[in-house]
Enzyme design. Sequence first.
Site, short mmCIF file in Angstrom:
data_model
loop_
_atom_site.label_atom_id
_atom_site.label_comp_id
_atom_site.label_asym_id
_atom_site.label_seq_id
_atom_site.Cartn_x
_atom_site.Cartn_y
_atom_site.Cartn_z
N ASN A 92 -7.67 4.08 8.64
CA ASN A 92 -7.10 2.88 9.25
C ASN A 92 -7.18 2.89 10.78
OD1 ASN A 92 -5.18 4.99 8.36
ND2 ASN A 92 -3.74 3.87 9.65
N SER A 131 -3.57 -3.17 -0.68
CA SER A 131 -2.48 -3.96 -0.10
C SER A 131 -3.03 -5.31 0.35
CB SER A 131 -1.91 -3.20 1.10
OG SER A 131 -0.94 -3.99 1.76
N HIS A 173 -2.07 -7.69 2.42
CA HIS A 173 -2.06 -8.21 3.80
C HIS A 173 -3.17 -7.64 4.67
CE1 HIS A 173 0.00 -5.04 6.33
NE2 HIS A 173 0.36 -4.59 5.13
N CYS A 216 2.06 2.04 12.73
CA CYS A 216 3.19 2.85 12.28
C CYS A 216 3.62 3.85 13.33
CB CYS A 216 2.82 3.59 11.01
SG CYS A 216 1.81 2.61 9.92
N GLN A 223 -7.66 0.01 3.48
CA GLN A 223 -8.54 -0.56 4.51
C GLN A 223 -9.89 -1.01 3.93
OE1 GLN A 223 -8.03 -1.31 7.76
NE2 GLN A 223 -5.92 -0.61 7.68
N THR A 248 11.96 -7.95 -10.65
CA THR A 248 11.26 -9.19 -10.95
C THR A 248 10.00 -9.30 -10.10
OG1 THR A 248 13.37 -10.21 -11.47
CG2 THR A 248 11.53 -11.71 -11.01
N GLY A 304 0.82 -1.21 0.00
CA GLY A 304 0.00 0.00 0.00
C GLY A 304 0.85 1.26 0.00
N SER A 305 1.93 1.25 0.77
CA SER A 305 2.76 2.46 0.87
C SER A 305 3.33 2.84 -0.49
CB SER A 305 3.92 2.23 1.85
OG SER A 305 3.41 1.92 3.13
C1 LIG Z 1 -1.63 -0.51 5.99
C2 LIG Z 1 -1.97 0.74 5.27
C3 LIG Z 1 -1.08 1.29 4.32
C4 LIG Z 1 0.27 0.70 4.06
O1 LIG Z 1 0.19 -0.52 3.38
P1 LIG Z 1 1.48 -1.47 3.37
O2 LIG Z 1 1.11 -2.57 2.44
O3 LIG Z 1 1.67 -1.95 4.76
O4 LIG Z 1 2.61 -0.65 2.86
C5 LIG Z 1 -1.48 2.44 3.65
N1 LIG Z 1 -2.67 3.00 3.89
C6 LIG Z 1 -3.53 2.51 4.78
C7 LIG Z 1 -4.84 3.18 4.98
C8 LIG Z 1 -3.22 1.37 5.51
O5 LIG Z 1 -4.07 0.88 6.39
#
Ligand SMILES: *Cc1c(COP(=O)(O)O)cnc(C)c1O
Length: 396
Positions: free
Chosen positions: A151, A199, A201, A324, A179, A237, A70-71
């Site tokens: 989040n 993202s 996870h 974070c 989210q 890759t 996500g970042s």
């Molecule tokens: C977790 C999160 C991110 C970051 O995602 P990562 O895959 O951990 O880099 C960005 N934005 C929101 C709203 C998140 O909850």
Amino acid sequence: MHIYLDNAATTKMSKAAIEAMLPYMDTVYGNPSSLHSAGQRANEALAESRERIAKQLGCDAQEITFTSGGSEADNQAIISAARIGEKKGKKHIISTAFEHHAVLHTLNKLEKEGFEITLLDVHENGIVLPEQVANAIREDTCLVTVMYANNEIGTIQPIKEIGQICRENGVLFHTDAVQAAGHLRIDVKEQNIDMLSLSAHKFHGPKGIGALYAKKGVRLTGLIEGGAQERGKRAGTENIPAIVGMAAALEEACAHIDNSARKMTALRDRLIAGISEIPHSVLNGDAKKRLPGNVNFCFEGIEGESLLLLLDDKGICASSGSACTSGSLDPSHVLLAIGRIHDIAHGSLRLTLSEENTQEEIEYTINAVKEVVAYLRSISPVWRDLVSGKKEFIIK
Ligand SMILES: *Cc1c(COP(=O)(O)O)cnc(C)c1O
């Protein structure tokens, strides 16, 4: 007892995601850029995963770029829009005060380069109004970036309406939907979204993989120099096992989205009702316009950190807000953005559910939170001053 209530930080991988990934960590290990058959098998998995993810978002496969999470997707979306904007002399960006740091820190960087950033107020309920966006748009605005769901406090933003305003004004609209993806229905075309980050996870897929949707015609800026992977927009890759796992996880989450939401909403509302019985506590964020699995409270007279440690002793994994910012002494920028003062923001608790949580776990958690808050108050000098009237309660 082990109760996991930190699903906004990360989720447990689904069986479907793990099973889908296994062959790609074992027999199908080719590099998708290789021309031989081993490479082509990997390349087919890459193409198929892209199709499957696009289908869940309502876009075309060519509009999906894989990222490390996500970042990275947030960084790439914002930097790309800024580069497109500055070519036209447009260097104004609109966002909100409670975005994820992946967005806010990228905006800070652009501000140092001469961009002007307007951060909209999110009010006490944690929701930005479409009118605010309309009023903030200027001739030189190149991007509006507003998160889909927060989040920390889970509040859901009026994405379609904001997208509509952006479209009418010819301004690009990005949303951090990390989210929301897999938890709320997303249709990028119907919701007027030009760019969207997700993202894996956060929806029971693997860590370290994400995607950026960018509407056809929106030229992405590569953040990493190297090979021509992802049509030259993301060198390196491709992480095939993770990409396959993300596709499987998103498909599964979307297939059960209504059932999971119904189940989690019921548990969430029970948790909110139970914890609200604690005196001098307040729910953070709108009670209804929030993610089905998000509960976030502030308690007067206690420290969030000690609360978390004592809950952990009782087998409950919780959070004080964002993963974070934990470890730092600064209170959450999200809680400050909704108007909580420092002392109150320090006493926060975030509980985020998955569809695997049970009614029994929720009842146990309500009792545990009540006990721990009462205990921490019993040893708190601040609480003593509040009770004796030396200090005035802020949360009534
Ligand atoms: C977790 C999160 C991110 C970051 O995602 P990562 O895959 O951990 O880099 C960005 N934005 C929101 C709203 C998140 O909850």
